[in-house]
Write a protein that holds these residues in place. Structure first.
Motif, PDB file in Angstrom:
ATOM      1  N   THR A  23       0.739   0.314   7.675  1.00 38.69           N
ATOM      2  CA  THR A  23       0.636   1.780   7.653  1.00 38.69           C
ATOM      3  C   THR A  23      -0.797   2.250   7.441  1.00 38.69           C
ATOM      4  OG1 THR A  23       1.102   1.868   5.273  1.00 38.69           O
ATOM      5  CG2 THR A  23       2.978   2.058   6.775  1.00 38.69           C
ATOM      6  N   GLU A  24      -1.700   1.292   7.398  1.00 39.21           N
ATOM      7  CA  GLU A  24      -3.126   1.570   7.240  1.00 39.21           C
ATOM      8  C   GLU A  24      -3.433   2.348   5.964  1.00 39.21           C
ATOM      9  OE1 GLU A  24      -4.581   3.354  10.865  1.00 39.21           O
ATOM     10  OE2 GLU A  24      -3.803   1.707  12.074  1.00 39.21           O
ATOM     11  N   SER A  25      -2.630   2.092   4.917  1.00 39.28           N
ATOM     12  CA  SER A  25      -2.876   2.781   3.653  1.00 39.28           C
ATOM     13  C   SER A  25      -3.813   1.987   2.738  1.00 39.28           C
ATOM     14  CB  SER A  25      -1.552   3.067   2.933  1.00 39.28           C
ATOM     15  OG  SER A  25      -0.885   1.864   2.623  1.00 39.28           O
ATOM     16  N   VAL A  26      -4.335   0.885   3.236  1.00 42.28           N
ATOM     17  CA  VAL A  26      -5.285   0.071   2.473  1.00 42.28           C
ATOM     18  C   VAL A  26      -6.684   0.454   2.915  1.00 42.28           C
ATOM     19  CG1 VAL A  26      -6.091  -2.271   2.021  1.00 42.28           C
ATOM     20  CG2 VAL A  26      -3.664  -1.848   2.305  1.00 42.28           C
ATOM     21  N   SER A  27      -7.521   0.757   1.952  1.00 40.88           N
ATOM     22  CA  SER A  27      -8.895   1.110   2.305  1.00 40.88           C
ATOM     23  C   SER A  27      -9.628  -0.143   2.783  1.00 40.88           C
ATOM     24  CB  SER A  27      -9.629   1.722   1.113  1.00 40.88           C
ATOM     25  OG  SER A  27     -10.001   0.730   0.184  1.00 40.88           O
ATOM     26  N   VAL A  28     -10.588   0.062   3.620  1.00 44.57           N
ATOM     27  CA  VAL A  28     -11.380  -1.035   4.156  1.00 44.57           C
ATOM     28  C   VAL A  28     -12.053  -1.809   3.029  1.00 44.57           C
ATOM     29  CG1 VAL A  28     -13.382  -1.572   5.610  1.00 44.57           C
ATOM     30  CG2 VAL A  28     -11.742   0.148   6.355  1.00 44.57           C
ATOM     31  N   ASP A  29     -12.376  -1.130   1.952  1.00 48.00           N
ATOM     32  CA  ASP A  29     -13.062  -1.759   0.826  1.00 48.00           C
ATOM     33  C   ASP A  29     -12.217  -2.831   0.139  1.00 48.00           C
ATOM     34  OD1 ASP A  29     -15.327  -0.139   1.201  1.00 48.00           O
ATOM     35  OD2 ASP A  29     -14.428   1.464  -0.009  1.00 48.00           O
ATOM     36  N   ILE A  30     -10.904  -2.694   0.175  1.00 50.99           N
ATOM     37  CA  ILE A  30     -10.070  -3.690  -0.503  1.00 50.99           C
ATOM     38  C   ILE A  30      -9.211  -4.505   0.462  1.00 50.99           C
ATOM     39  CG2 ILE A  30      -9.985  -2.413  -2.667  1.00 50.99           C
ATOM     40  CD1 ILE A  30      -7.113  -1.578  -1.893  1.00 50.99           C
ATOM     41  N   LEU A  31      -9.388  -4.290   1.762  1.00 52.40           N
ATOM     42  CA  LEU A  31      -8.593  -4.999   2.761  1.00 52.40           C
ATOM     43  C   LEU A  31      -8.743  -6.512   2.631  1.00 52.40           C
ATOM     44  CD1 LEU A  31      -6.712  -4.918   5.184  1.00 52.40           C
ATOM     45  CD2 LEU A  31      -8.731  -4.704   6.655  1.00 52.40           C
ATOM     46  N   ALA A  32      -9.957  -7.003   2.466  1.00 53.16           N
ATOM     47  CA  ALA A  32     -10.184  -8.447   2.361  1.00 53.16           C
ATOM     48  C   ALA A  32      -9.456  -9.030   1.141  1.00 53.16           C
ATOM     49  CB  ALA A  32     -11.675  -8.762   2.287  1.00 53.16           C
ATOM     50  N   LYS A  33      -9.460  -8.298   0.030  1.00 52.92           N
ATOM     51  CA  LYS A  33      -8.755  -8.765  -1.167  1.00 52.92           C
ATOM     52  C   LYS A  33      -7.250  -8.840  -0.923  1.00 52.92           C
ATOM     53  CE  LYS A  33     -12.107  -7.119  -4.517  1.00 52.92           C
ATOM     54  NZ  LYS A  33     -12.390  -6.211  -5.614  1.00 52.92           N
ATOM     55  N   LYS A  34      -6.713  -7.853  -0.214  1.00 52.25           N
ATOM     56  CA  LYS A  34      -5.279  -7.830   0.085  1.00 52.25           C
ATOM     57  C   LYS A  34      -4.908  -8.994   1.014  1.00 52.25           C
ATOM     58  CE  LYS A  34      -3.749  -4.039  -1.978  1.00 52.25           C
ATOM     59  NZ  LYS A  34      -2.581  -3.950  -2.837  1.00 52.25           N
ATOM     60  N   VAL A  35      -5.755  -9.236   2.017  1.00 54.30           N
ATOM     61  CA  VAL A  35      -5.487 -10.336   2.945  1.00 54.30           C
ATOM     62  C   VAL A  35      -5.565 -11.676   2.222  1.00 54.30           C
ATOM     63  CG1 VAL A  35      -6.351 -11.533   5.007  1.00 54.30           C
ATOM     64  CG2 VAL A  35      -6.199  -9.044   4.987  1.00 54.30           C
ATOM     65  N   LYS A  36      -6.512 -11.832   1.317  1.00 50.14           N
ATOM     66  CA  LYS A  36      -6.633 -13.075   0.539  1.00 50.14           C
ATOM     67  C   LYS A  36      -5.399 -13.253  -0.343  1.00 50.14           C
ATOM     68  CE  LYS A  36      -8.560 -16.578  -1.707  1.00 50.14           C
ATOM     69  NZ  LYS A  36      -7.625 -17.672  -1.731  1.00 50.14           N
ATOM     70  N   ARG A  37      -4.970 -12.200  -0.992  1.00 52.54           N
ATOM     71  CA  ARG A  37      -3.773 -12.264  -1.843  1.00 52.54           C
ATOM     72  C   ARG A  37      -2.554 -12.625  -0.997  1.00 52.54           C
ATOM     73  NH1 ARG A  37      -1.465 -13.780  -6.401  1.00 52.54           N
ATOM     74  NH2 ARG A  37       0.284 -12.456  -6.963  1.00 52.54           N
ATOM     75  N   ALA A  38      -2.440 -12.023   0.185  1.00 48.28           N
ATOM     76  CA  ALA A  38      -1.325 -12.339   1.073  1.00 48.28           C
ATOM     77  C   ALA A  38      -1.350 -13.807   1.464  1.00 48.28           C
ATOM     78  CB  ALA A  38      -1.371 -11.456   2.316  1.00 48.28           C
ATOM     79  N   SER A  39      -2.517 -14.330   1.739  1.00 48.75           N
ATOM     80  CA  SER A  39      -2.656 -15.751   2.082  1.00 48.75           C
ATOM     81  C   SER A  39      -2.196 -16.633   0.927  1.00 48.75           C
ATOM     82  CB  SER A  39      -4.119 -16.057   2.429  1.00 48.75           C
ATOM     83  OG  SER A  39      -4.298 -17.433   2.633  1.00 48.75           O
ATOM     84  N   ASP A  40      -2.594 -16.287  -0.283  1.00 49.52           N
ATOM     85  CA  ASP A  40      -2.175 -17.047  -1.466  1.00 49.52           C
ATOM     86  C   ASP A  40      -0.660 -16.988  -1.650  1.00 49.52           C
ATOM     87  OD1 ASP A  40      -4.837 -17.624  -1.943  1.00 49.52           O
ATOM     88  OD2 ASP A  40      -5.068 -16.125  -3.525  1.00 49.52           O
ATOM     89  N   LEU A  41      -0.079 -15.818  -1.427  1.00 50.28           N
ATOM     90  CA  LEU A  41       1.370 -15.661  -1.575  1.00 50.28           C
ATOM     91  C   LEU A  41       2.125 -16.455  -0.514  1.00 50.28           C
ATOM     92  CD1 LEU A  41       1.453 -11.848  -2.372  1.00 50.28           C
ATOM     93  CD2 LEU A  41       2.060 -13.695  -3.954  1.00 50.28           C
ATOM     94  N   ILE A  42       1.619 -16.469   0.702  1.00 47.15           N
ATOM     95  CA  ILE A  42       2.246 -17.251   1.771  1.00 47.15           C
ATOM     96  C   ILE A  42       2.224 -18.730   1.414  1.00 47.15           C
ATOM     97  CG2 ILE A  42       1.966 -18.019   4.168  1.00 47.15           C
ATOM     98  CD1 ILE A  42       1.030 -15.098   4.762  1.00 47.15           C
ATOM     99  N   THR A  43       1.099 -19.206   0.935  1.00 47.21           N
ATOM    100  CA  THR A  43       0.987 -20.612   0.523  1.00 47.21           C
ATOM    101  C   THR A  43       1.977 -20.917  -0.591  1.00 47.21           C
ATOM    102  OG1 THR A  43      -1.335 -20.697   1.169  1.00 47.21           O
ATOM    103  CG2 THR A  43      -0.584 -22.362  -0.396  1.00 47.21           C
TER     104      THR A  43
END
Length: 69
Positions: A23-43
């Motif tokens: 929904t593009e509700s994540v600011s660009v400033d924290i997008l990388a942190k969210k993607v990293k967290r998602a990667s950790d959760l998937i693992t």
């Protein structure tokens, strides 16, 4: 005190992150942190699923040995 991570909690958080990104509700400033967290959760989820599968296979083999099947 942080709750112990479970598959259900990890999956729920992952779904929330995916929804935020979709929904593009994540600011660009924290997008990388969210993607990293998602990667950790998937693992974490993949590891949990593999572990559970191995345990179930082991239990089934034990049951087969006990019943002589």
């Amino acid at each position: 005190m942080e709750k112990e991570m479970t598959y259900e909690l990890a999956y729920q958080e992952l779904a929330e992150i995916a929804q935020e990104i979709e929904t593009e509700s994540v600011s660009v400033d924290i997008l990388a942190k969210k993607v990293k967290r998602a990667s950790d959760l998937i693992t974490f989820c993949q590891t949990k699923l593999r572990s559970t599968e191995e345990e179930v296979v082991k239990i089934i083999k034990q049951m087969e040995n006990e019943t002589g099947a």
